[in-house]
Design a protein around this motif. Structure first.
Motif, PDB file in Angstrom:
ATOM      1  N   THR A   1      -4.603  -0.978   7.118  1.00 57.16           N
ATOM      2  CA  THR A   1      -3.393  -0.219   7.414  1.00 57.16           C
ATOM      3  C   THR A   1      -3.754   1.050   8.189  1.00 57.16           C
ATOM      4  OG1 THR A   1      -3.505   1.042   5.340  1.00 57.16           O
ATOM      5  CG2 THR A   1      -2.246  -1.017   5.310  1.00 57.16           C
TER       6      THR A   1
ATOM      7  N   TYR B   1      -5.391  -3.283   2.772  1.00 61.31           N
ATOM      8  CA  TYR B   1      -4.185  -4.008   2.362  1.00 61.31           C
ATOM      9  C   TYR B   1      -4.572  -5.375   1.821  1.00 61.31           C
ATOM     10  CZ  TYR B   1      -0.033  -6.925   2.792  1.00 61.31           C
ATOM     11  OH  TYR B   1       0.988  -7.803   2.530  1.00 61.31           O
TER      12      TYR B   1
ATOM     13  N   ALA C   1      -1.591  -1.521  -1.092  1.00 62.22           N
ATOM     14  CA  ALA C   1      -1.953  -0.831   0.143  1.00 62.22           C
ATOM     15  C   ALA C   1      -2.437   0.580  -0.180  1.00 62.22           C
ATOM     16  CB  ALA C   1      -0.759  -0.768   1.099  1.00 62.22           C
TER      17      ALA C   1
ATOM     18  N   THR D   1       0.307  -2.467   9.706  1.00 59.30           N
ATOM     19  CA  THR D   1      -0.631  -3.357   9.019  1.00 59.30           C
ATOM     20  C   THR D   1      -1.069  -4.486   9.949  1.00 59.30           C
ATOM     21  OG1 THR D   1       0.489  -2.952   6.900  1.00 59.30           O
ATOM     22  CG2 THR D   1      -1.013  -4.835   7.009  1.00 59.30           C
TER      23      THR D   1
ATOM     24  N   SER E   1      -3.303  -7.927   9.624  1.00 62.98           N
ATOM     25  CA  SER E   1      -3.859  -8.748   8.529  1.00 62.98           C
ATOM     26  C   SER E   1      -4.077 -10.189   8.944  1.00 62.98           C
ATOM     27  CB  SER E   1      -2.909  -8.706   7.318  1.00 62.98           C
ATOM     28  OG  SER E   1      -1.638  -9.235   7.678  1.00 62.98           O
TER      29      SER E   1
END
Length: 202
Positions: A43, A59, A81, A194, A196
């Protein structure tokens, strides 16, 4: 202290997943036709209303998705987070170890590869550090001067590398003033980006 909290949250998520895999065999939790997803990434967070710069964090998320067809799906679950901001005035960070509850988000897939999504989060600030606090400026459970609950909405997009692995980018916009300091009228709202990678068990 930060490392210990990171490891504690990660252990909780891994324990949950181990139990889940053992007893549900890959089917959705509370939903037999759902798929189960584990998501990990980083993040970049900030807090509006404070003279601060972005803070990087970790995260982790676990989710169930119900796919109506090849295009539309809904997702729900929870995540962790490490959020906050780097305060220029004190050369230190506001740190918020936050549990994120995602009641539901809507996902739309384009040409079986590209996807967009929209949803919301309920944030729970379990632990953190608030340098502005007069009572305790170090790391503590339920940090002083920070509201325990907050709300945010998010939007983003992703790309499916394979049927099981996808790469996602999303932005959370804070809706709640998290400032709970006495005699302060400043509005603090946390926002974060974010990036991911997600793996879906099918």
């Amino acid at each position: 202290m930060n490392l210990k909290l990171h490891l504690t949250f990660l252990l909780l998520f891994l324990s949950f997943y181990t139990s889940y895999a053992q007893y549900y065999g890959g089917n959705g939790f509370f939903c037999y036709d759902c798929t189960f997803t584990v998501e990990v990434g980083g993040t970049l967070a900030n807090i509006n209303g404070i003279e601060a710069s972005e803070k990087a964090g970790l995260y982790v998320g676990i989710f169930n998705s119900y796919e109506f067809n090849d295009t539309w799906a809904i997702r729900y679950g929870m995540g962790y987070a490490n959020l906050g901001a780097k305060i220029k005035e004190y050369n230190t960070n506001i740190v918020l170890h936050t549990v994120l509850i995602e009641p539901a988000s809507v996902h739309y897939t384009i040409k079986d590869r590209f996807k967009t999504f929209l949803g919301g989060n309920i944030g729970i600030s379990m632990a953190g550090k608030n340098p502005y606090s007069e009572e305790e400026s170090g790391m503590m459970l339920m940090p002083d001067g920070i509201k325990f609950f907050d709300l945010s909405i998010f939007a983003g997009g992703g790309y499916k590398l394979t049927d099981e692995i996808d790469l996602n980018l999303k932005y959370n916009l804070g809706l709640t003033n998290i400032n709970n300091m006495e005699d302060s009228t400043a509005k603090w709202k946390k926002n974060w980006l974010t990036l991911s990678v997600a793996y879906t068990f099918r």
